[in-house]
Design a protein around this motif. Structure first.
Motif, PDB file in Angstrom:
ATOM      1  N   ILE A   3       0.884  -1.168   0.000  1.00 40.68           N
ATOM      2  CA  ILE A   3       0.000   0.000   0.000  1.00 40.68           C
ATOM      3  C   ILE A   3       0.920   1.216   0.000  1.00 40.68           C
ATOM      4  O   ILE A   3       2.094   1.098   0.359  1.00 40.68           O
ATOM      5  CB  ILE A   3      -0.950   0.015   1.225  1.00 40.68           C
ATOM      6  CG1 ILE A   3      -0.161   0.055   2.543  1.00 40.68           C
ATOM      7  CG2 ILE A   3      -1.905  -1.184   1.196  1.00 40.68           C
ATOM      8  CD1 ILE A   3      -1.040   0.204   3.797  1.00 40.68           C
ATOM      9  N   PRO A   4       0.425   2.388  -0.377  1.00 46.15           N
ATOM     10  CA  PRO A   4       1.310   3.560  -0.355  1.00 46.15           C
ATOM     11  C   PRO A   4       1.686   3.912   1.091  1.00 46.15           C
ATOM     12  O   PRO A   4       0.925   3.648   2.027  1.00 46.15           O
ATOM     13  CB  PRO A   4       0.477   4.674  -0.979  1.00 46.15           C
ATOM     14  CG  PRO A   4      -0.753   4.041  -1.512  1.00 46.15           C
ATOM     15  CD  PRO A   4      -0.896   2.690  -0.882  1.00 46.15           C
ATOM     16  N   TYR A   5       2.842   4.514   1.265  1.00 45.14           N
ATOM     17  CA  TYR A   5       3.204   5.043   2.573  1.00 45.14           C
ATOM     18  C   TYR A   5       2.322   6.250   2.873  1.00 45.14           C
ATOM     19  O   TYR A   5       1.900   6.971   1.958  1.00 45.14           O
ATOM     20  CB  TYR A   5       4.681   5.466   2.603  1.00 45.14           C
ATOM     21  CG  TYR A   5       5.635   4.295   2.530  1.00 45.14           C
ATOM     22  CD1 TYR A   5       5.842   3.490   3.632  1.00 45.14           C
ATOM     23  CD2 TYR A   5       6.311   3.991   1.349  1.00 45.14           C
ATOM     24  CE1 TYR A   5       6.703   2.401   3.578  1.00 45.14           C
ATOM     25  CE2 TYR A   5       7.179   2.908   1.278  1.00 45.14           C
ATOM     26  CZ  TYR A   5       7.370   2.119   2.395  1.00 45.14           C
ATOM     27  OH  TYR A   5       8.211   1.042   2.329  1.00 45.14           O
ATOM     28  N   ALA A   6       2.034   6.458   4.146  1.00 44.80           N
ATOM     29  CA  ALA A   6       1.299   7.648   4.565  1.00 44.80           C
ATOM     30  C   ALA A   6       2.228   8.861   4.415  1.00 44.80           C
ATOM     31  O   ALA A   6       3.456   8.721   4.429  1.00 44.80           O
ATOM     32  CB  ALA A   6       0.836   7.497   6.015  1.00 44.80           C
ATOM     33  N   ALA A  11      -2.514  13.859   7.329  1.00 45.85           N
ATOM     34  CA  ALA A  11      -3.507  14.239   6.323  1.00 45.85           C
ATOM     35  C   ALA A  11      -4.586  15.115   6.963  1.00 45.85           C
ATOM     36  O   ALA A  11      -5.103  16.029   6.330  1.00 45.85           O
ATOM     37  CB  ALA A  11      -4.120  12.991   5.703  1.00 45.85           C
ATOM     38  N   ASN A  17      -3.571  14.642  16.087  1.00 43.12           N
ATOM     39  CA  ASN A  17      -2.709  13.998  15.099  1.00 43.12           C
ATOM     40  C   ASN A  17      -1.322  14.643  15.051  1.00 43.12           C
ATOM     41  O   ASN A  17      -0.319  13.943  14.917  1.00 43.12           O
ATOM     42  CB  ASN A  17      -3.354  14.025  13.712  1.00 43.12           C
ATOM     43  CG  ASN A  17      -4.474  13.020  13.580  1.00 43.12           C
ATOM     44  OD1 ASN A  17      -4.593  12.093  14.385  1.00 43.12           O
ATOM     45  ND2 ASN A  17      -5.308  13.192  12.569  1.00 43.12           N
ATOM     46  N   TYR A  21       2.300  12.672  15.640  1.00 39.86           N
ATOM     47  CA  TYR A  21       3.475  12.772  14.764  1.00 39.86           C
ATOM     48  C   TYR A  21       4.680  13.284  15.548  1.00 39.86           C
ATOM     49  O   TYR A  21       5.798  12.788  15.377  1.00 39.86           O
ATOM     50  CB  TYR A  21       3.182  13.680  13.572  1.00 39.86           C
ATOM     51  CG  TYR A  21       2.563  12.980  12.385  1.00 39.86           C
ATOM     52  CD1 TYR A  21       3.305  12.741  11.240  1.00 39.86           C
ATOM     53  CD2 TYR A  21       1.232  12.563  12.398  1.00 39.86           C
ATOM     54  CE1 TYR A  21       2.750  12.108  10.131  1.00 39.86           C
ATOM     55  CE2 TYR A  21       0.659  11.934  11.308  1.00 39.86           C
ATOM     56  CZ  TYR A  21       1.421  11.700  10.170  1.00 39.86           C
ATOM     57  OH  TYR A  21       0.869  11.074   9.083  1.00 39.86           O
ATOM     58  N   LEU A  38       5.780   5.362   8.555  1.00 39.01           N
ATOM     59  CA  LEU A  38       4.913   5.838   7.472  1.00 39.01           C
ATOM     60  C   LEU A  38       3.895   4.774   7.049  1.00 39.01           C
ATOM     61  O   LEU A  38       2.833   5.108   6.526  1.00 39.01           O
ATOM     62  CB  LEU A  38       5.754   6.299   6.285  1.00 39.01           C
ATOM     63  CG  LEU A  38       6.681   7.487   6.588  1.00 39.01           C
ATOM     64  CD1 LEU A  38       7.545   7.807   5.387  1.00 39.01           C
ATOM     65  CD2 LEU A  38       5.896   8.705   7.056  1.00 39.01           C
ATOM     66  N   ALA A  39       4.206   3.515   7.276  1.00 37.32           N
ATOM     67  CA  ALA A  39       3.219   2.461   7.037  1.00 37.32           C
ATOM     68  C   ALA A  39       2.146   2.495   8.127  1.00 37.32           C
ATOM     69  O   ALA A  39       0.950   2.365   7.840  1.00 37.32           O
ATOM     70  CB  ALA A  39       3.902   1.099   6.992  1.00 37.32           C
ATOM     71  N   LEU A  41       1.284   5.053  10.037  1.00 40.16           N
ATOM     72  CA  LEU A  41       0.591   6.336  10.172  1.00 40.16           C
ATOM     73  C   LEU A  41      -0.652   6.459   9.296  1.00 40.16           C
ATOM     74  O   LEU A  41      -1.305   7.504   9.308  1.00 40.16           O
ATOM     75  CB  LEU A  41       1.559   7.498   9.945  1.00 40.16           C
ATOM     76  CG  LEU A  41       2.411   7.794  11.175  1.00 40.16           C
ATOM     77  CD1 LEU A  41       3.622   8.639  10.825  1.00 40.16           C
ATOM     78  CD2 LEU A  41       1.569   8.463  12.262  1.00 40.16           C
ATOM     79  N   HIS A  42      -1.043   5.399   8.613  1.00 42.50           N
ATOM     80  CA  HIS A  42      -2.357   5.405   7.976  1.00 42.50           C
ATOM     81  C   HIS A  42      -3.435   5.548   9.048  1.00 42.50           C
ATOM     82  O   HIS A  42      -4.518   6.065   8.775  1.00 42.50           O
ATOM     83  CB  HIS A  42      -2.576   4.128   7.159  1.00 42.50           C
ATOM     84  CG  HIS A  42      -1.904   4.165   5.832  1.00 42.50           C
ATOM     85  ND1 HIS A  42      -2.399   4.884   4.774  1.00 42.50           N
ATOM     86  CD2 HIS A  42      -0.762   3.596   5.397  1.00 42.50           C
ATOM     87  CE1 HIS A  42      -1.600   4.753   3.730  1.00 42.50           C
ATOM     88  NE2 HIS A  42      -0.590   3.968   4.087  1.00 42.50           N
ATOM     89  N   ASN A  43      -3.128   5.088  10.250  1.00 41.26           N
ATOM     90  CA  ASN A  43      -4.019   5.279  11.392  1.00 41.26           C
ATOM     91  C   ASN A  43      -3.160   5.841  12.525  1.00 41.26           C
ATOM     92  O   ASN A  43      -2.459   5.086  13.212  1.00 41.26           O
ATOM     93  CB  ASN A  43      -4.668   3.962  11.811  1.00 41.26           C
ATOM     94  CG  ASN A  43      -5.650   4.146  12.950  1.00 41.26           C
ATOM     95  OD1 ASN A  43      -5.404   4.922  13.873  1.00 41.26           O
ATOM     96  ND2 ASN A  43      -6.755   3.431  12.898  1.00 41.26           N
TER      97      ASN A  43
END
Length: 192
Positions: A3-6, A11, A17, A21, A38-39, A41-43
């Motif tokens: 999947i794409p990296y966040a 976002a 949030n 970070y 980054l994988a 950080l989708h959540n």
């Protein structure tokens, strides 16, 4: 990665949030966010919980650091987590793990004394525990008794959490192919 990296910034830049970070960046300091971050950080909430748990395992454990890193490296070998190996093998060496023992872990030849590699009793217990916990889930009572005779209850719990935590990490890394490392060869770190 599968999947794409966040993005390296949230976002949805809510105060919560942004704080997440910042906490992750603080733990990684002086390095930037890594692909694993980054994988995750989708959540951001999952990434935050992960960061807290793994930060505690890495920096607030009384279990001998070199042995913990040896266990992490063996988890990587058992689960074919190349990225995990690449990240932790140099840390294990810097922490005091013997190069010959780490190489025996990589080659799965650590049992007993082979090729003039003497694995200590402590190393052997940790490696056996790591293997049983990773492959069988259930750890034999005889081994648990030896671990409890050698280390405190707290340290046995810390070893257990280290092995369990890094099994979680390796499964995440391999399932999503974080850093596109699946299928690559695990190699010993270059001697410095």
């Amino acid at each position: 990665m599968r999947i794409p990296y966040a993005p390296s910034g949230p976002a949805e830049p809510t105060p919560e949030n942004l704080a997440i970070y910042d906490r992750i960046r603080e733990r990684r300091n002086p390095r930037p966010l890594i692909p694993l971050d980054l994988a995750l950080l989708h959540n951001p909430n999952i990434a935050d919980g992960y960061n807290t748990l793994m930060g505690a395992i890495r920096t607030h454990s009384s279990f001998p650091f070199a042995l913990a890193e040896l266990a992490i490296c063996y988890v990587a070998v058992l689960n074919s987590a190349v990225y995990e190996w690449t990240a932790h093998a140099p840390i294990a060496l810097k922490a005091g793990a013997k190069r010959a023992v780490l190489e025996a872990v990589l080659n799965r030849t650590w049992r007993g004394t082979t090729d003039h590699v003497a694995v200590s009793v402590d190393e052997e217990m940790v490696l056996e525990f790591t293997e049983q916990s990773t492959k069988n889930i259930r750890v034999e009572e005889e081994l648990m008794e030896r671990l409890k005779a050698r280390w405190t209850d707290r340290q046995v719990m810390e070893l257990t959490m280290t092995v369990g935590g890094y099994n979680m990490v390796s499964r995440f890394l391999v399932a999503l192919d974080v850093t596109e490392s699946n299928g690559k060869t695990m190699e010993m770190p270059v001697e410095q």
